[in-house]
Design a protein around this motif. Structure first.
Motif, PDB file in Angstrom:
ATOM      1  N   ALA A  10       0.839  -1.193   0.000  1.00 60.73           N
ATOM      2  CA  ALA A  10       0.000   0.000   0.000  1.00 60.73           C
ATOM      3  C   ALA A  10       0.880   1.250   0.000  1.00 60.73           C
ATOM      4  O   ALA A  10       2.093   1.193   0.205  1.00 60.73           O
ATOM      5  N   THR A  11       0.244   2.403  -0.207  1.00 60.52           N
ATOM      6  CA  THR A  11       0.936   3.697  -0.153  1.00 60.52           C
ATOM      7  C   THR A  11       0.569   4.418   1.132  1.00 60.52           C
ATOM      8  O   THR A  11      -0.612   4.542   1.470  1.00 60.52           O
ATOM      9  N   LEU A  12       1.574   4.869   1.849  1.00 65.04           N
ATOM     10  CA  LEU A  12       1.389   5.634   3.078  1.00 65.04           C
ATOM     11  C   LEU A  12       1.783   7.079   2.818  1.00 65.04           C
ATOM     12  O   LEU A  12       2.805   7.348   2.179  1.00 65.04           O
ATOM     13  N   GLY A  13       0.987   8.018   3.326  1.00 66.71           N
ATOM     14  CA  GLY A  13       1.228   9.426   3.063  1.00 66.71           C
ATOM     15  C   GLY A  13       1.717  10.165   4.279  1.00 66.71           C
ATOM     16  O   GLY A  13       1.467   9.774   5.422  1.00 66.71           O
ATOM     17  N   VAL A  14       2.397  11.283   4.032  1.00 70.11           N
ATOM     18  CA  VAL A  14       2.878  12.121   5.122  1.00 70.11           C
ATOM     19  C   VAL A  14       2.696  13.589   4.736  1.00 70.11           C
ATOM     20  O   VAL A  14       3.027  13.998   3.626  1.00 70.11           O
ATOM     21  N   LEU A  15       2.129  14.349   5.661  1.00 68.67           N
ATOM     22  CA  LEU A  15       2.026  15.797   5.519  1.00 68.67           C
ATOM     23  C   LEU A  15       3.297  16.410   6.072  1.00 68.67           C
ATOM     24  O   LEU A  15       3.604  16.265   7.257  1.00 68.67           O
ATOM     25  N   GLY A  16       4.059  17.073   5.216  1.00 75.35           N
ATOM     26  CA  GLY A  16       5.333  17.640   5.622  1.00 75.35           C
ATOM     27  C   GLY A  16       6.468  16.892   4.955  1.00 75.35           C
ATOM     28  O   GLY A  16       6.490  15.661   4.953  1.00 75.35           O
ATOM     29  N   GLY A  17       7.402  17.647   4.413  1.00 76.71           N
ATOM     30  CA  GLY A  17       8.451  17.017   3.619  1.00 76.71           C
ATOM     31  C   GLY A  17       9.853  17.195   4.160  1.00 76.71           C
ATOM     32  O   GLY A  17      10.812  17.071   3.407  1.00 76.71           O
ATOM     33  N   GLY A  18       9.998  17.456   5.464  1.00 77.89           N
ATOM     34  CA  GLY A  18      11.321  17.651   6.038  1.00 77.89           C
ATOM     35  C   GLY A  18      12.054  16.351   6.288  1.00 77.89           C
ATOM     36  O   GLY A  18      11.667  15.280   5.807  1.00 77.89           O
ATOM     37  N   GLN A  19      13.109  16.439   7.113  1.00 80.35           N
ATOM     38  CA  GLN A  19      13.943  15.261   7.344  1.00 80.35           C
ATOM     39  C   GLN A  19      13.198  14.152   8.084  1.00 80.35           C
ATOM     40  O   GLN A  19      13.460  12.962   7.865  1.00 80.35           O
ATOM     41  N   GLU A  77       4.704  14.853   9.877  1.00 76.70           N
ATOM     42  CA  GLU A  77       6.056  14.922  10.450  1.00 76.70           C
ATOM     43  C   GLU A  77       6.332  16.299  11.028  1.00 76.70           C
ATOM     44  O   GLU A  77       7.450  16.587  11.420  1.00 76.70           O
ATOM     45  N   PHE A  78       5.301  17.136  11.102  1.00 77.82           N
ATOM     46  CA  PHE A  78       5.498  18.539  11.476  1.00 77.82           C
ATOM     47  C   PHE A  78       4.263  18.983  12.234  1.00 77.82           C
ATOM     48  O   PHE A  78       3.149  18.916  11.711  1.00 77.82           O
ATOM     49  N   GLU A  79       4.444  19.428  13.499  1.00 80.65           N
ATOM     50  CA  GLU A  79       3.267  19.699  14.321  1.00 80.65           C
ATOM     51  C   GLU A  79       2.490  20.930  13.904  1.00 80.65           C
ATOM     52  O   GLU A  79       1.350  21.117  14.318  1.00 80.65           O
ATOM     53  N   ASN A  80       3.083  21.787  13.059  1.00 80.87           N
ATOM     54  CA  ASN A  80       2.358  22.986  12.648  1.00 80.87           C
ATOM     55  C   ASN A  80       1.600  22.827  11.337  1.00 80.87           C
ATOM     56  O   ASN A  80       1.164  23.807  10.742  1.00 80.87           O
ATOM     57  N   VAL A  81       1.418  21.592  10.894  1.00 80.13           N
ATOM     58  CA  VAL A  81       0.462  21.316   9.820  1.00 80.13           C
ATOM     59  C   VAL A  81      -0.933  21.692  10.326  1.00 80.13           C
ATOM     60  O   VAL A  81      -1.285  21.360  11.467  1.00 80.13           O
ATOM     61  N   PRO A  82      -1.741  22.391   9.546  1.00 79.65           N
ATOM     62  CA  PRO A  82      -3.073  22.772  10.035  1.00 79.65           C
ATOM     63  C   PRO A  82      -3.894  21.563  10.466  1.00 79.65           C
ATOM     64  O   PRO A  82      -4.036  20.595   9.708  1.00 79.65           O
ATOM     65  N   ALA A  83      -4.419  21.625  11.685  1.00 78.28           N
ATOM     66  CA  ALA A  83      -5.244  20.518  12.172  1.00 78.28           C
ATOM     67  C   ALA A  83      -6.434  20.291  11.259  1.00 78.28           C
ATOM     68  O   ALA A  83      -6.890  19.149  11.088  1.00 78.28           O
ATOM     69  N   GLY A 145      11.620  34.550  34.149  1.00 76.96           N
ATOM     70  CA  GLY A 145      10.927  33.510  33.411  1.00 76.96           C
ATOM     71  C   GLY A 145      11.247  33.570  31.928  1.00 76.96           C
ATOM     72  O   GLY A 145      12.092  34.353  31.481  1.00 76.96           O
ATOM     73  N   ILE A 146      10.561  32.724  31.175  1.00 79.26           N
ATOM     74  CA  ILE A 146      10.693  32.703  29.716  1.00 79.26           C
ATOM     75  C   ILE A 146       9.306  32.915  29.130  1.00 79.26           C
ATOM     76  O   ILE A 146       8.368  32.169  29.453  1.00 79.26           O
ATOM     77  N   LEU A 147       9.175  33.931  28.293  1.00 85.02           N
ATOM     78  CA  LEU A 147       7.914  34.199  27.612  1.00 85.02           C
ATOM     79  C   LEU A 147       7.953  33.494  26.260  1.00 85.02           C
ATOM     80  O   LEU A 147       8.870  33.713  25.457  1.00 85.02           O
ATOM     81  N   LYS A 148       6.968  32.628  26.023  1.00 82.24           N
ATOM     82  CA  LYS A 148       6.939  31.829  24.799  1.00 82.24           C
ATOM     83  C   LYS A 148       5.621  32.066  24.067  1.00 82.24           C
ATOM     84  O   LYS A 148       4.563  32.058  24.685  1.00 82.24           O
ATOM     85  N   THR A 149       5.696  32.259  22.756  1.00 80.14           N
ATOM     86  CA  THR A 149       4.464  32.359  21.991  1.00 80.14           C
ATOM     87  C   THR A 149       3.685  31.058  22.139  1.00 80.14           C
ATOM     88  O   THR A 149       4.262  29.965  22.167  1.00 80.14           O
ATOM     89  N   ALA A 150       2.366  31.170  22.241  1.00 82.92           N
ATOM     90  CA  ALA A 150       1.546  29.973  22.426  1.00 82.92           C
ATOM     91  C   ALA A 150       1.582  29.084  21.193  1.00 82.92           C
ATOM     92  O   ALA A 150       1.440  27.866  21.298  1.00 82.92           O
ATOM     93  N   ARG A 151       1.793  29.682  20.028  1.00 82.52           N
ATOM     94  CA  ARG A 151       1.783  28.912  18.787  1.00 82.52           C
ATOM     95  C   ARG A 151       3.042  29.190  17.976  1.00 82.52           C
ATOM     96  O   ARG A 151       3.665  30.249  18.086  1.00 82.52           O
ATOM     97  N   LEU A 152       3.422  28.206  17.149  1.00 82.99           N
ATOM     98  CA  LEU A 152       4.451  28.355  16.111  1.00 82.99           C
ATOM     99  C   LEU A 152       5.856  28.602  16.637  1.00 82.99           C
ATOM    100  O   LEU A 152       6.691  29.170  15.945  1.00 82.99           O
ATOM    101  N   GLY A 153       6.171  28.145  17.840  1.00 82.95           N
ATOM    102  CA  GLY A 153       7.532  28.247  18.342  1.00 82.95           C
ATOM    103  C   GLY A 153       8.203  26.884  18.353  1.00 82.95           C
ATOM    104  O   GLY A 153       7.592  25.889  18.710  1.00 82.95           O
ATOM    105  N   TYR A 154       9.463  26.824  17.918  1.00 86.93           N
ATOM    106  CA  TYR A 154      10.228  25.582  18.000  1.00 86.93           C
ATOM    107  C   TYR A 154      11.707  25.921  17.904  1.00 86.93           C
ATOM    108  O   TYR A 154      12.083  26.973  17.393  1.00 86.93           O
ATOM    109  N   ASP A 155      12.569  25.021  18.400  1.00 82.91           N
ATOM    110  CA  ASP A 155      14.021  25.207  18.371  1.00 82.91           C
ATOM    111  C   ASP A 155      14.429  26.576  18.909  1.00 82.91           C
ATOM    112  O   ASP A 155      15.303  27.252  18.374  1.00 82.91           O
TER     113      ASP A 155
END
Length: 389
Positions: A10-19, A77-83, A145-155
């Motif tokens: 079968a063919t398996l799909g993935v949203l996101g094309g990174g490593q 493979e990427f958590e910021n793919v639109p739900a 403390g550390i102020l972090k955006t609620a969305r779209l933050g990584y690394d």
């Protein structure tokens, strides 16, 4: 997911094309599946190695329809793919992890609330989403403390360290006055992570607890061997990760990251609804990698408990390692000398242009003992220009 398993062929799909998508594709193909990738980048690492590459945005209706027509199941493979894109695909096929679980991981406020519901310790924190919320921050309890955006933050992106109410107000302005989470800075001994895989039938397996070293907000080194984390703490981290996965009715591979405090306590930091940089060692140090677990989860295959067979250390290879020629020009790292070292396994991601901080690959080092793995990893690091650890 219910019904018959999806078998090789079968063919398996993935949203996101990174490593991460690339390594998922390699694992799926090794098991006899074809892969399809949806990613707008014509040179995406996963798209370059897959049988089908759909070059559209994640929320493009035609792209999603093409992916759905090609695949028996889809993952991300990427958590910021639109739900919403995952919800669309789930109308016609198994999608793991589910949109609802990914949506929680996309929002630090929702994520923290989920951790609390699961009874997992978290750092003192508060949500800042308005001037009123900013004005009522308990500085004594939450600063520095550390102020972090609620969305779209990584690394390390979307984060600002703050020590005073004035710095906090300025940082919120700097981050665009978007909803943020303020977390109290705690005295850290080190960091660790746990990767679990949960099937649609509720079965759950895990990799050993991974000890991590971050530099400039990016994972630099992961060490996995017996005693890398005290057994009691390892047991707490594993129990917490399982609770978090079960609380989401999660299907797929999930990484949960933790802070180990100087006093010996443990608090959860964040989760990633996908395979994770800290689990790459499993490609060479365990009999089932995190990417094979991802394939098994989405295809409804049995989950067998991975067995670690070698002490393992993973070194992240960032673009900085290439930019060591005259005047910062790109130069090929000394792969020949590195690969002369016993137990060194090179994984490059097929990215054409190195940039500072860009993840270009990783090096897995395996050995019969932790001492052997560390000795070889330090030799490799010295050859590559990676700071010792």
């Amino acid at each position: 997911m219910s019904g018959a398993p999806i078998l090789p062929g079968a063919t398996l799909g993935v949203l996101g094309g990174g490593q991460l998508g690339r390594m998922f594709a390699h694992a799926a193909q090794a098991m006899g599946y074809a892969t399809a990738v949806l990613d707008a980048d014509p040179e995406s690492p996963a798209g370059l190695v897959s049988q089908q590459h759909i070059r559209t945005a994640y929320d493009d209706p035609q792209g999603l329809a093409t992916l759905a027509a090609a695949c028996a199941a889809v993952t991300t493979e990427f958590e910021n793919v639109p739900a919403a894109a995952l919800q669309t695909l789930a109308r016609s096929m198994p999608v793991s992890p589910a949109a609802a679980a990914v949506a929680v991981a996309q929002d630090r406020a929702a994520e923290k609330a989920h951790f609390v519901r699961c009874g997992v310790p978290v750092a003192p924190h508060t949500v800042i989403d308005s001037e009123a919320a900013l004005a009522t921050v308990d500085a004594a309890a939450l600063l520095p403390g550390i102020l972090k955006t609620a969305r779209l933050g990584y690394d390390g992106k979307g984060q600002v360290r703050v020590a005073t109410p004035g710095e906090l107000a300025a940082a919120w302005q700097q981050l665009g006055r978007v909803p943020c989470v303020l977390e109290k800075m705690l005295p850290l001994a080190h960091e660790c992570s746990v990767i679990v895989a949960r099937g649609a039938d509720g079965s759950l397996v895990h990799l050993p607890v991974q000890r991590n070293l971050h530099r400039d907000g990016i994972l630099a080194v992961t060490e996995v061997f017996e005693g890398n984390v005290p057994p009691a703490l390892a047991g707490q981290a594993l129990a917490a990760a399982k609770s978090i996965a079960q609380g989401l009715d999660y299907v797929g591979v999930l990484c949960v990251e933790f802070f180990v405090l100087e006093g010996g306590g443990l608090v959860v930091n964040e989760m990633a609804p996908r395979p994770h940089n800290s689990g790459h060692w499993s490609q060479n140090g365990a009999d089932v990698s995190q990417f094979e677990l991802q394939v098994r989860c989405m295809a409804g295959l049995p989950l067998t408990q991975p067995r670690q067979h070698s002490a393992s250390i993973m070194l992240n290879l960032l673009g900085d390692l290439w930019l060591r020629g005259p005047d910062g020009a790109a130069a090929t790292p000394p792969w020949y000398q590195v690969l002369r070292l016993p137990g060194c396994h090179l994984h490059l991601y097929g990215k054409a242009s190195p940039k500072p901080g860009r993840k270009m690959g990783h090096l897995n080092v395996t050995a019969a003992s932790p001492e052997g793995a560390r000795a070889t990893a330090l030799q490799a690091a010295a050859l590559l220009g990676i700071a010792p650890f």
